[in-house]
Design an enzyme around this catalytic site. Sequence first.
Site, PDB file in Angstrom:
ATOM      1  N   GLN A 129      19.314 -96.504   2.836  1.00  0.00           N
ATOM      2  CA  GLN A 129      18.823 -95.293   2.172  1.00  0.00           C
ATOM      3  C   GLN A 129      18.792 -95.510   0.658  1.00  0.00           C
ATOM      4  OE1 GLN A 129      21.726 -92.232   2.179  1.00  0.00           O
ATOM      5  NE2 GLN A 129      20.365 -90.637   1.460  1.00  0.00           N
ATOM      6  N   GLY A 130      17.595 -95.477   0.088  1.00  0.00           N
ATOM      7  CA  GLY A 130      17.456 -95.691  -1.361  1.00  0.00           C
ATOM      8  C   GLY A 130      17.198 -94.391  -2.103  1.00  0.00           C
ATOM      9  N   TYR A 131      18.247 -93.610  -2.313  1.00  0.00           N
ATOM     10  CA  TYR A 131      18.132 -92.360  -3.071  1.00  0.00           C
ATOM     11  C   TYR A 131      18.704 -92.548  -4.489  1.00  0.00           C
ATOM     12  CZ  TYR A 131      17.067 -89.301   1.004  1.00  0.00           C
ATOM     13  OH  TYR A 131      16.491 -88.679   2.085  1.00  0.00           O
ATOM     14  N   SER A 169      24.253 -98.322   0.680  1.00  0.00           N
ATOM     15  CA  SER A 169      25.140 -98.816   1.746  1.00  0.00           C
ATOM     16  C   SER A 169      24.354 -99.693   2.712  1.00  0.00           C
ATOM     17  CB  SER A 169      25.740 -97.644   2.537  1.00  0.00           C
ATOM     18  OG  SER A 169      26.436 -96.791   1.683  1.00  0.00           O
ATOM     19  N   GLU A 252      22.832 -83.313   9.365  1.00  0.00           N
ATOM     20  CA  GLU A 252      24.154 -83.867   9.120  1.00  0.00           C
ATOM     21  C   GLU A 252      25.267 -82.841   9.150  1.00  0.00           C
ATOM     22  OE1 GLU A 252      23.757 -85.583   5.289  1.00  0.00           O
ATOM     23  OE2 GLU A 252      23.149 -87.524   6.058  1.00  0.00           O
ATOM     24  N   SER A 391      29.188 -84.920  -4.101  1.00  0.00           N
ATOM     25  CA  SER A 391      30.611 -84.981  -4.483  1.00  0.00           C
ATOM     26  C   SER A 391      31.306 -83.638  -4.253  1.00  0.00           C
ATOM     27  CB  SER A 391      30.733 -85.383  -5.952  1.00  0.00           C
ATOM     28  OG  SER A 391      30.282 -84.314  -6.764  1.00  0.00           O
ATOM     29  N   GLU A 393      32.902 -81.860  -6.359  1.00  0.00           N
ATOM     30  CA  GLU A 393      32.597 -80.898  -7.429  1.00  0.00           C
ATOM     31  C   GLU A 393      31.287 -80.174  -7.123  1.00  0.00           C
ATOM     32  OE1 GLU A 393      33.504 -84.016  -7.917  1.00  0.00           O
ATOM     33  OE2 GLU A 393      35.415 -83.850  -8.992  1.00  0.00           O
TER      34      GLU A 393
END
Length: 406
Positions: A129-131, A169, A252, A391, A393
């Site tokens: 996944q290229g985000y 990843s 997800e 994240s 936050e």
Amino acid sequence: MTARDTANDTDLHAFRAEVRAFVAAALPQAVRDKVRLGLEPGKAEVQAWQARLAQQGWLVPNWPTAWGGPGWSEEQRAVFHDELVLADAPESGGISIAMVGPILIRYGTPAQQQHFLPRIVNQEHWWCQGYSEPNAGSDLASLKTRAERRVNANGEEVYVVNGSKIWTSGAHHANWIFCLVRTDTGGRPQEGISCLLIDMQTPGVSVRPIRGIHGWSLFNQVFFDEVEVPVAHRVGEENAGWTIAKSLLEHERLNLARVAENRRRLAKVRQIGLQLHEAGVPLARRPWFQQRYRELEVRLEALAATVLRFRQQAQDGASLGPETGMLKLIGSTLIQDIENLAVDAIGPDSLACDRAAHVELPELAPGRSPYAPAASARRFVTRGYTIAGGSSEIQHEMLAKQVLGL
Ligand SMILES: Cc1cc2nc3c(=O)[nH]c(=O)nc-3n(C[C@H](O)[C@H](O)[C@H](O)COP(=O)(O)OP(=O)(O)OC[C@H]3O[C@@H](n4cnc5c(N)ncnc54)[C@H](O)[C@@H]3O)c2cc1C
């Protein structure tokens, strides 16, 4: 409880037994041991396991039957997933099955579906996944990897991609990358993004592994230098990539709590507590250990009950709101606290972070816990869980604004 509920429970019980028996027979013990001890199985081992699942018709449980899915209910999928995790099976599917498949099924052209979906199932294609980019993570819409439409030397209309993706990843194992690229620089940043499917063997693509603090290379930086991508490999309309990327979250939400993974890791800590001694007493009987272990257990059960409540809502046809954001927040924090207890329980022995323990079972010195070699690494791996996929936050901010209306 109604008669229908009881029948449903009986069916689910039988289904759980069927999955358990299959995994017991099909998953090699060596692979199971690696996963149990916190190591990462090698690509060949994951491929063999996935091939076995594919043979059984269970590799793509979240896909429609027309594309090879088994036609399970939401509850069956949850049971299946739990059983795999609890049986120490390697994580299967990843980006290819959880993300690329559902996107192509929903937004792909018939030609894209026919070409790409079977190649996921037969594992010819491994996706990453290229985000994220060096300057675009939480603020993903600021991504800058550029895709310009041109006619190439062969007279074909292509996108020419330049830029870089980071924290990708598994890119070192993948041969295709699902990429968000900028196709328009005017207007709101969200409106100029498109999704491209890029063959990583194309000239101009290079992958640089990034070694983590745990000594393992789990993710990478991927570079694009004048990479030509056929226009037919764009998913959805040009500049509509943001909507597509966001729709993935729907796939997800309920799994982000990692209930089964938390349960498995807590079972590991229990084993450590029974195996190791402090002042001649098993750790499991030392008050400091007991207190922390019990607290984690209570948090896990509360999380499991909350997930169950959401699943019930989904099953009853209610739409799930932004409240589900709390599942990721709680599940990822919980697993970090579990791994912290594992490291504290093992003590200095866990600090020797064995790099070889990444994929191979290390030889153990007498008296050393089998969980020690990967304990530090596993703690650092889970450190990433409160960052990846949004994240903590950002989750707090979303909950504050969208749920609490602050
Ligand atoms: C294990 C792991 C695997 C990953 N795999 C992939 C992958 O396969 N593909 C991919 O594309 N990406 C992947 N990522 C990247 C991940 O999506 C980003 O790391 C994440 O979105 C955060 O972006 P960033 O690292 O640029 O941090 P930043 O966005 O720069 O954030 C830095 C810090 O600032 C805080 N912060 C940022 N904005 C705000 C705000 N508005 N309010 C409050 N605090 C804020 C963040 O919470 C964080 O603590 C992975 C990350 C990890 C850890």
